[in-house]
Scaffold this motif. Structure first.
Motif, mmCIF file in Angstrom:
data_model
loop_
_atom_site.group_PDB
_atom_site.id
_atom_site.type_symbol
_atom_site.label_atom_id
_atom_site.label_comp_id
_atom_site.label_asym_id
_atom_site.label_seq_id
_atom_site.Cartn_x
_atom_site.Cartn_y
_atom_site.Cartn_z
ATOM 1 N N LEU A 63 -13.175 -18.383 44.502
ATOM 2 C CA LEU A 63 -14.332 -19.212 44.183
ATOM 3 C C LEU A 63 -14.534 -20.330 45.199
ATOM 4 C CD1 LEU A 63 -14.180 -19.549 40.291
ATOM 5 C CD2 LEU A 63 -15.510 -17.956 41.691
ATOM 6 N N ALA A 64 -13.442 -20.866 45.722
ATOM 7 C CA ALA A 64 -13.547 -21.944 46.705
ATOM 8 C C ALA A 64 -14.194 -21.470 47.997
ATOM 9 C CB ALA A 64 -12.155 -22.512 46.999
ATOM 10 N N LYS A 65 -14.114 -20.187 48.266
ATOM 11 C CA LYS A 65 -14.665 -19.637 49.500
ATOM 12 C C LYS A 65 -15.987 -18.910 49.280
ATOM 13 C CE LYS A 65 -10.040 -19.048 51.519
ATOM 14 N NZ LYS A 65 -10.198 -20.136 52.505
ATOM 15 N N SER A 66 -16.547 -19.027 48.093
ATOM 16 C CA SER A 66 -17.769 -18.296 47.778
ATOM 17 C C SER A 66 -18.960 -19.239 47.677
ATOM 18 C CB SER A 66 -17.601 -17.538 46.446
ATOM 19 O OG SER A 66 -16.518 -16.648 46.502
ATOM 20 N N SER A 67 -20.068 -18.815 48.238
ATOM 21 C CA SER A 67 -21.298 -19.584 48.106
ATOM 22 C C SER A 67 -21.926 -19.310 46.745
ATOM 23 C CB SER A 67 -22.284 -19.180 49.208
ATOM 24 O OG SER A 67 -22.689 -17.831 49.038
ATOM 25 N N ARG A 68 -22.948 -20.067 46.402
ATOM 26 C CA ARG A 68 -23.613 -19.890 45.118
ATOM 27 C C ARG A 68 -24.211 -18.494 44.992
ATOM 28 N NH1 ARG A 68 -25.150 -23.204 41.154
ATOM 29 N NH2 ARG A 68 -26.899 -22.551 39.833
ATOM 30 N N VAL B 25 -16.788 -21.495 35.275
ATOM 31 C CA VAL B 25 -17.630 -21.321 36.457
ATOM 32 C C VAL B 25 -19.095 -21.562 36.091
ATOM 33 C CG1 VAL B 25 -18.494 -19.643 38.142
ATOM 34 C CG2 VAL B 25 -16.046 -19.773 37.645
ATOM 35 N N ALA B 26 -19.533 -20.990 34.964
ATOM 36 C CA ALA B 26 -20.922 -21.149 34.541
ATOM 37 C C ALA B 26 -21.242 -22.610 34.220
ATOM 38 C CB ALA B 26 -21.195 -20.267 33.321
ATOM 39 N N LYS B 27 -20.294 -23.286 33.587
ATOM 40 C CA LYS B 27 -20.515 -24.683 33.198
ATOM 41 C C LYS B 27 -20.524 -25.601 34.413
ATOM 42 C CE LYS B 27 -20.626 -28.306 30.476
ATOM 43 N NZ LYS B 27 -21.843 -28.657 29.706
ATOM 44 N N ARG B 28 -19.502 -25.491 35.254
ATOM 45 C CA ARG B 28 -19.372 -26.411 36.383
ATOM 46 C C ARG B 28 -20.405 -26.143 37.476
ATOM 47 N NH1 ARG B 28 -12.718 -26.341 36.924
ATOM 48 N NH2 ARG B 28 -12.298 -27.258 34.879
ATOM 49 N N GLY B 29 -20.791 -24.870 37.628
ATOM 50 C CA GLY B 29 -21.756 -24.529 38.674
ATOM 51 C C GLY B 29 -23.178 -24.419 38.184
ATOM 52 N N ASN B 30 -23.385 -24.651 36.846
ATOM 53 C CA ASN B 30 -24.721 -24.557 36.253
ATOM 54 C C ASN B 30 -25.331 -23.176 36.485
ATOM 55 O OD1 ASN B 30 -26.884 -25.536 34.747
ATOM 56 N ND2 ASN B 30 -27.991 -26.204 36.587
ATOM 57 N N PHE B 31 -24.522 -22.133 36.244
ATOM 58 C CA PHE B 31 -24.988 -20.758 36.377
ATOM 59 C C PHE B 31 -25.414 -20.211 35.015
ATOM 60 C CE2 PHE B 31 -22.092 -20.981 40.049
ATOM 61 C CZ PHE B 31 -22.879 -20.401 41.035
ATOM 62 N N TRP C 83 -20.724 -11.689 43.083
ATOM 63 C CA TRP C 83 -19.860 -10.756 43.812
ATOM 64 C C TRP C 83 -18.408 -11.222 43.763
ATOM 65 C CZ3 TRP C 83 -22.075 -6.349 45.737
ATOM 66 C CH2 TRP C 83 -23.472 -6.334 45.757
ATOM 67 N N ALA C 84 -18.213 -12.541 43.819
ATOM 68 C CA ALA C 84 -16.854 -13.077 43.704
ATOM 69 C C ALA C 84 -16.274 -12.778 42.329
ATOM 70 C CB ALA C 84 -16.857 -14.586 43.959
ATOM 71 N N MET C 85 -17.104 -12.846 41.292
ATOM 72 C CA MET C 85 -16.616 -12.607 39.941
ATOM 73 C C MET C 85 -16.203 -11.162 39.732
ATOM 74 S SD MET C 85 -16.614 -15.583 38.705
ATOM 75 C CE MET C 85 -16.009 -15.086 37.104
ATOM 76 N N VAL C 86 -16.949 -10.211 40.284
ATOM 77 C CA VAL C 86 -16.554 -8.807 40.132
ATOM 78 C C VAL C 86 -15.291 -8.516 40.928
ATOM 79 C CG1 VAL C 86 -17.914 -7.809 42.039
ATOM 80 C CG2 VAL C 86 -17.461 -6.453 40.006
ATOM 81 N N LEU C 87 -15.123 -9.196 42.066
ATOM 82 C CA LEU C 87 -13.902 -9.037 42.851
ATOM 83 C C LEU C 87 -12.701 -9.604 42.105
ATOM 84 C CD1 LEU C 87 -12.398 -8.310 45.447
ATOM 85 C CD2 LEU C 87 -13.111 -10.522 46.394
ATOM 86 N N ILE C 88 -12.874 -10.784 41.527
ATOM 87 C CA ILE C 88 -11.792 -11.397 40.746
ATOM 88 C C ILE C 88 -11.387 -10.490 39.588
ATOM 89 C CG2 ILE C 88 -11.245 -13.291 39.153
ATOM 90 C CD1 ILE C 88 -13.063 -15.055 40.929
#
Length: 465
Positions: A112-117, A151-157, A122-127
């Protein structure tokens, strides 16, 4: 493509516990499955008891002596648990080490630290794909959904935009890749090569998870726009640890059993000499039990010790990992017993006789049978094991590749349209704070996409091999 026009002699047929005709055997199979469905869905009986009672009903309706039905059922339990029980236990230990040590969180945080918004789905499916390799589906959901909520809360997704990819990655691993219980049991029932099945399973799971995850979530998020429920967003327990395993060490540990089993499959393909030293070493090291055992031993040091666990804490972690799988082992074993009762009663041979001359793919037939059982019972594992027992006779003259594809087709069918009789449906609904309709539009449809898309990939692969 393999079709159901294969002639089989009576000598090749499975030993039968009854001489009933096709009609009676068909009614017996339907009665056994109907009893299982009714007991699980209406009376909320545990799947182990439902499968046991269903096996006895199957034998009784088929006109078989009760003592022989009991023998078939118990031998099926023994064979299934013997072939898969140790693997399930080792997988549970590795998964618990991964969760308790903070290794899973290390994977999550690093990616997540290396992933853009834009790249977050794609990062979530990889994780989910990486973490889901050694974990049971239910354990993976419990582990990853809190991460999804954070992730949804902190990134407002949108919760659906990042949640569906994670669920797709977990579900694809659960349905197609050993050491998950369903694929292992199907491999045992159909006598498929584990290494070949693993390789083809990963090959199918990756593009399927991408289509049902990041791509589908883009559409699903427009239909259902929900935010992470405040009361469900947890504190990250791993943050209380003094230290966590390194990212590289964690990834190596998680992928180690998969690499060892795939290496064995490649050696088996490239070297056809049982006396060859490389092949003999690969046969031992790449055996599922040894591969998982090696990963567990390595994980004790790379995960447990790296997190500061002493001997007592590691022993406690191992002990706690084994307790929750008792129910899984019983269900898998009972499914194997039901499968053996089907086989010994002659139901599998009956299906082969009835469908002889049909120009339908064996892969498609296996998928359809699994779909029917999945829709009825709600259990992917029960659907996989039961369907595998029914289609096992079809694999008699298949190549190792086509046998593996048949296993994967059964797994694909077992994921079709999760709905209200599936515990996973309610788990996702409650965690995501959705109503039933929203859960159907997201989770249920995602499962259906995985099932159908993977079937298409399997049919295409059957034209190649």
């Amino acid at each position: 493509m393999t079709h159901l026009n294969v002639e089989m002699s009576a000598a090749d047929a499975a030993a039968s516990i009854t001489s009933a005709g096709h009609a009676q055997l068909g009614i017996a199979a339907l009665a056994g499955i109907a009893v299982i469905v009714l007991l699980i869905t209406r009376f909320k009986l545990h799947a182990f008891l439902a499968l046991t009672i269903g096996s006895l009903v199957l034998g009784a309706v088929a006109g078989a002596p009760l003592d022989k039905v009991i023998t078939s059922y118990t031998s099926g339990i023994g064979d299934t648990v013997a072939s898969t029980g140790v693997l399930i236990a080792l997988g549970a230990v590795l998964g618990k080490l991964l969760a308790d040590s903070g290794g899973a969180d290390q994977i999550v945080d690093t990616i997540l630290a290396k992933s853009s918004r834009r790249a977050m789905p794609w990062a979530m499916v990889l994780i989910a794909g990486l973490v889901g390799l050694p974990l049971f589906f239910e354990v993976g959901i419990v582990l990853l959904i809190p991460v999804v909520l954070l992730v949804a809360k902190r990134g407002n997704f949108s919760l659906v935009r990042v949640g569906i990819p994670a669920l797709a990655g977990l579900s694809a691993m659960h349905g197609f890749v050993p050491p998950h219980p369903g694929p292992l049991a199907a491999i045992s029932a159909i006598h498929a090569n584990l290494g070949v099945t693993l390789a083809l399973g990963v090959l199918v799971a990756v593009p399927t998870a991408i289509i049902a995850g990041p791509l589908f979530s883009r559409v699903a998020a427009r239909w259902v726009d929900v935010r992470a429920p405040e009361h469900m967003v947890p504190e990250r327990p791993s943050e209380q640890l003094e230290r966590r395993p390194g990212f590289v060490a964690t990834i190596v540990t998680v992928l180690l059993p998969v690499v060892l089993m795939l290496a064995k499959a490649l050696v088996d393909i490239g070297v056809d000499d049982p006396h060859n030293a490389a092949q003999r070493i690969a046969d031992v090291v790449g055996a599922p039990m040894v591969a998982l055992l090696v990963a567990v031993v390595v994980g004790i040091f790379t995960l447990g010790r790296a997190a500061g666990f002493g001997r007592d804490r590691i022993a406690t972690t191992v002990e706690k990992s084994l307790m929750p799988i008792a129910g899984v082992l019983l269900i898998v074993g009972a499914g194997g017993g039901f499968k053996q009762t089907l086989v010994d009663a002659g139901v599998g041979q009956m299906i082969l006789d009835v469908t002889k001359g049909w120009h339908i793919s064996a892969i498609l037939l296996g998928w359809l049978i699994a779909v029917c059982i999945r829709l009825a019972t709600g259990s992917a594992t029960v659907a996989t094991i039961s369907a595998a027992g029914l289609v096992a006779p079809l694999a008699a003259d298949m190549s190792s590749a086509h046998t593996a594809l048949l296993v994967l087709a059964v797994g694909a069918g077992s994921l079709f349209f999760s709905h209200v009789n599936d515990a996973g449906f309610w788990l996702v609904k409650e965690y995501f704070g959705m109503n039933v309709g929203q859960t159907v539009k997201t989770w249920s449809l995602m499962e259906t996409i995985i099932s159908v898309v993977s079937l298409l990939f399997l049919l295409l692969l059957s034209l190649v091999f």
